[in-house]
Write an enzyme that holds these catalytic residues in place. Structure first.
Site, PDB file in Angstrom:
ATOM      1  N   LYS A 142       6.086 -11.122 -33.568  1.00 16.55           N
ATOM      2  CA  LYS A 142       7.727 -10.844 -33.499  1.00 16.55           C
ATOM      3  C   LYS A 142       8.114 -10.034 -32.489  1.00 16.55           C
ATOM      4  O   LYS A 142       7.381  -8.612 -32.156  1.00 16.55           O
ATOM      5  CB  LYS A 142       7.803 -10.337 -34.794  1.00 16.55           C
ATOM      6  N   SER A 156      14.899 -12.560 -40.577  1.00 14.22           N
ATOM      7  CA  SER A 156      14.861 -12.513 -39.029  1.00 14.22           C
ATOM      8  C   SER A 156      13.706 -13.137 -38.295  1.00 14.22           C
ATOM      9  O   SER A 156      13.691 -13.337 -37.096  1.00 14.22           O
ATOM     10  CB  SER A 156      15.430 -11.028 -38.804  1.00 14.22           C
ATOM     11  N   SER A 163      13.116 -10.475 -44.524  1.00 16.63           N
ATOM     12  CA  SER A 163      12.822 -11.332 -43.147  1.00 16.63           C
ATOM     13  C   SER A 163      11.464 -11.801 -42.969  1.00 16.63           C
ATOM     14  O   SER A 163      11.196 -12.515 -41.732  1.00 16.63           O
ATOM     15  CB  SER A 163      13.230 -10.174 -42.064  1.00 16.63           C
TER      16      SER A 163
HETATM   17  N1  GLN Z   1      18.579 -10.832 -43.991  1.00 21.08           N
HETATM   18  C1  GLN Z   1      18.644  -9.538 -44.080  1.00 21.08           C
HETATM   19  C2  GLN Z   1      19.360  -8.796 -42.963  1.00 21.08           C
HETATM   20  O1  GLN Z   1      20.123  -9.380 -42.433  1.00 21.08           O
HETATM   21  C3  GLN Z   1      17.166  -8.911 -43.903  1.00 21.08           C
HETATM   22  C4  GLN Z   1      16.678  -8.778 -42.591  1.00 21.08           C
HETATM   23  C5  GLN Z   1      15.421  -8.350 -42.382  1.00 21.08           C
HETATM   24  O2  GLN Z   1      14.608  -8.077 -43.546  1.00 21.08           O
HETATM   25  N2  GLN Z   1      14.929  -7.833 -41.206  1.00 21.08           N
HETATM   26  O3  GLN Z   1      19.662  -7.545 -43.162  1.00 21.08           O
END
Ligand code: GLN
Length: 474
Positions: free
Chosen positions: A72, A150, A174
Site C-alpha cells: 500500500k 482505503s 480500510s
Molecule cells: N473509511 C474510514 C475513513 O475514511 C476508514 C479508513 C481507514 O481505515 N484508513 O476514515
C-alpha cells in the site's frame, strides 16, 4: 489458476520447479494486462528485476523467497516513491523503509509496486486518491465498481491475481471493507501487533498494518512475518509472535460465537443478513455454540470515530507545509502564503474536510464537548467488548453494510460514505483484531464478507474460525 497462493508458490520455488524470475514474470504480465484497474500507483519492471537479482545472489534461507507482493502506498519504501495517494507527496522518495515492509524484504519477498489507496487512507472507495480510482476486478462486464477503501489497490491487486499478497492499513475498516468488496481475506491485527514506524500517519491511536491474501493459510504466513516488536514505535507490543500458519486448526467445536444484536440494522440488505445467518448455521454445524450478545454502545462508535480520527489527522497532517516534503506551491509571495497555497493545492477535498473537522473538535471551547466526549465513548465501546468476551470466544458480524457499489456513488454525501464503516469501526476503537473473509454472494453475484473479531492478540482464533468458514462456505 496456477500460482495464486503463497503456499503453493513457495513449495514450487523451494523445490526449484519454478524460478523467482518465472514466478514474478507471471504477475508482471498480469499487471501489464490489467493496467485499466489502476491498482498500482508505482510499478517499474527494472526495479523488480533489481530486487530479484538481490534475492537470487543471497544464500539466506528466506521465508517468503521470491513471493510477489503489493505494498500500500502508505508504507514508506526506500527504493520506491511513496505518495499516500496525495498530490502533496507526489514524487516523494523516503530515505527509509517502514518496519513492516523491511520485515517482508528481509524474508526475500519481491515488491511489485505501490498499491493505490485513498488520500492519506481517508475513504471507503479508493476514490479520493489523487492518482485516480481503482476499479474492482470483480466488476461485472459493462460496470465499474469500487474496490472499497482505503486499501482498495491492495485488495484489487490480490483479487485480480496481480500479486500473491498485499499490505494494507486499517484505521476504521480500510483492510476489512475492501477485502469484503473484492472477495479476498483481509486481517486487521490487534493495535500494537505490527509496528507503525514508517507508515504515513492518519490517526495514530487507530492506525494498524495488516495484510490481504487469497486464503487464510497465506494470510497466516504473511501476518507472522509483519508482526513483532519494534522499539521505534512506542505503541508496539513486546510479545512472542505465534506461528499462526502452523497453529491453524479448523476444529471449532466447543467454542462460543457471539452475535451482537446491535449489528442487526433495519436498512441492511436481505442478502447480507442471509449470509450472516448462514455463517452462524455453518459454525453451529461445526459444534460452535451460538450466543446472542449485546454491545450496547455500538451506535455511538461511528460518530466517535469521525471525531477522533479527524482530530488525530489534523495534527498528523500539520507537517505537510511545503517545506519538508513533496509538493510546494510556487505561487506564494510570503511564507504564510506559501503554506496556505501548498496545503490548499496539495490536499484533496476529503482530506481538507477531515483537517477542518479535526481542528474544530480540538479547538478551545469545543475540545471537552467533542473530543473528550468521543474519548469517553471509545472507552465504553472497549468495555462492551471486554464484557462480551466473558460470554463468548469470538464475535461474528457482516463486514460491510453492502457489496461493492458503482464508482461515483455516495461521492456527493460524505455521511453515506462514512456509513460503510459501521461494522468495522467499533473493533478499531477497541483495538481488537478483526478479519474479513469472503462468504457467500449478493443477489447480483458480488462477493460479500463476514467479519470475525476476538480478544486482543488472539489473531489465531479469528484465523482458525476463518479457516473453518473458508472450508464450510455456502
Ligand atoms: N473509511 C474510514 C475513513 O475514511 C476508514 C479508513 C481507514 O481505515 N484508513 O476514515
Amino acid at each position: 489458476m496456477e500460482f495464486n497462493t503463497i503456499t503453493e508458490s513457495l513449495e514450487k520455488i523451494n523445490s526449484n520447479k519454478i524460478s523467482i524470475v518465472e514466478l514474478n514474470d507471471i504477475f508482471i504480465n498480469r499487471i501489464k494486462k490489467n493496467k485499466n484497474l489502476n491498482a498500482f500507483i508505482y510499478f517499474d519492471e527494472e526495479n523488480i528485476s533489481q530486487q530479484i537479482k538481490k534475492i537470487q545472489s543471497s544464500k539466506k534461507n528466506f521465508k517468503l523467497k521470491g513471493i510477489p507482493l503489493a505494498i500500500k502506498d502508505l508504507f514508506c519504501t526506500k527504493n520506491m516513491p511513496t505518495t499516500a495517494g496525495s498530490k502533496i507527496l507526489q514524487n516523494f522518495q523516503p530515505s527509509y523503509e517502514s518496519h513492516v515492509s523491511q520485515k517482508l524484504l528481509d524474508q526475500g519477498s519481491i515488491f511489485l509496486g505501490k498499491a493505490n489507496c485513498d488520500e492519506f487512507a481517508m475513504g471507503s472507495a479508493t476514490n479520493t486518491s489523487y492518482y485516480g480510482n481503482t476499479i474492482n476486478p470483480i466488476s461485472p462486464r459493462g460496470s465499474q465498481l469500487v474496490p472499497g477503501g482505503s486499501s482498495g489497490g491492495s485488495a484489487a491487486a490480490v483479487a485480480a491475481n496481480l500479486c500473491l499478497g498485499a499490505t494494507g492499513t486499517d484505521t476504521g475498516g480500510s483492510i476489512r471493507q475492501p477485502a469484503s468488496f473484492c472477495g479476498v481475506v483481509g486481517i486487521k491485527p490487534t493495535y500494537g501487533l505490527c509496528s507503525r514506524w514508517g507508515i504515513i500517519a492518519f490517526a495514530s491511536s487507530l492506525d494498524q498494518a495488516g495484510v490481504f491474501a487469497n486464503n487464510i493459510a497465506d494470510t497466516a504466513i504473511l501476518l507472522r512475518e509483519i508482526a513483532g516488536h519494534d522499539n521505534k514505535d512506542s505503541t508496539s507490543a513486546n510479545r512472542e509472535i505465534p506461528n499462526y500458519f502452523e497453529n491453524l486448526n479448523q476444529d471449532m467445536s466447543g467454542k462460543v460465537v457471539g452475535v451482537p444484536k446491535e449489528y442487526i440494522l433495519p436498512d441492511i440488505p436481505e442478502d447480507i443478513s442471509k449470509i450472516w445467518e448462514q455463517a452462524i448455521k455453518s459454525l453451529e454445524r461445526g459444534g460452535v455454540k451460538v450466543k446472542n450478545i449485546s454491545l450496547p454502545h455500538t451506535k455511538y462508535a461511528l460518530p466517535a470515530y469521525y471525531i477522533i480520527a479527524p482530530a488525530e489527522a489534523s495534527s498528523n497532517l500539520a507537517r505537510y507545509d511545503g517545506v519538508r516534503y513533496g509538493f510546494r506551491s510556487e505561487e506564494g509571495t510570503s511564507l504564510d502564503e506559501m503554506y496556505e497555497l501548498t496545503r490548499s493545492e496539495g490536499f484533496g477535498k476529503e482530506v481538507k474536510r477531515r483537517v477542518l473537522i479535526g481542528t474544530y473538535v480540538l479547538s478551545a471551547g469545543y475540545y471537552e464537548a467533542y473530543y473528550m466526549k468521543a474519548q469517553k465513548v471509545r472507552r465504553l465501546i472497549s468495555n462492551d467488548f471486554n464484557e462480551a468476551f466473558n460470554e463468548c470466544d469470538f464475535i461474528l458480524t457482516p463486514t460491510a453494510p453492502s457489496p461493492a457499489f458503482p464508482i461515483g456513488e455516495k461521492e456527493d454525501d460524505p455521511i453515506k460514505m462514512y456509513l460503510n464503516d459501521i461494522f468495522t469501526v467499533p473493533a478499531s476503537l477497541a483495538g481488537i483484531p478483526g478479519i474479513s473473509i469472503p462468504f457467500g454472494k449478493s443477489q447480483n453475484g458480488l462477493p460479500l464478507g463476514i467479519q470475525l473479531l476476538s480478544k486482543h492478540f488472539d489473531e489465531q482464533l479469528v484465523l482458525n474460525a476463518g479457516l473453518y468458514l473458508e472450508k464450510n462456505n455456502v
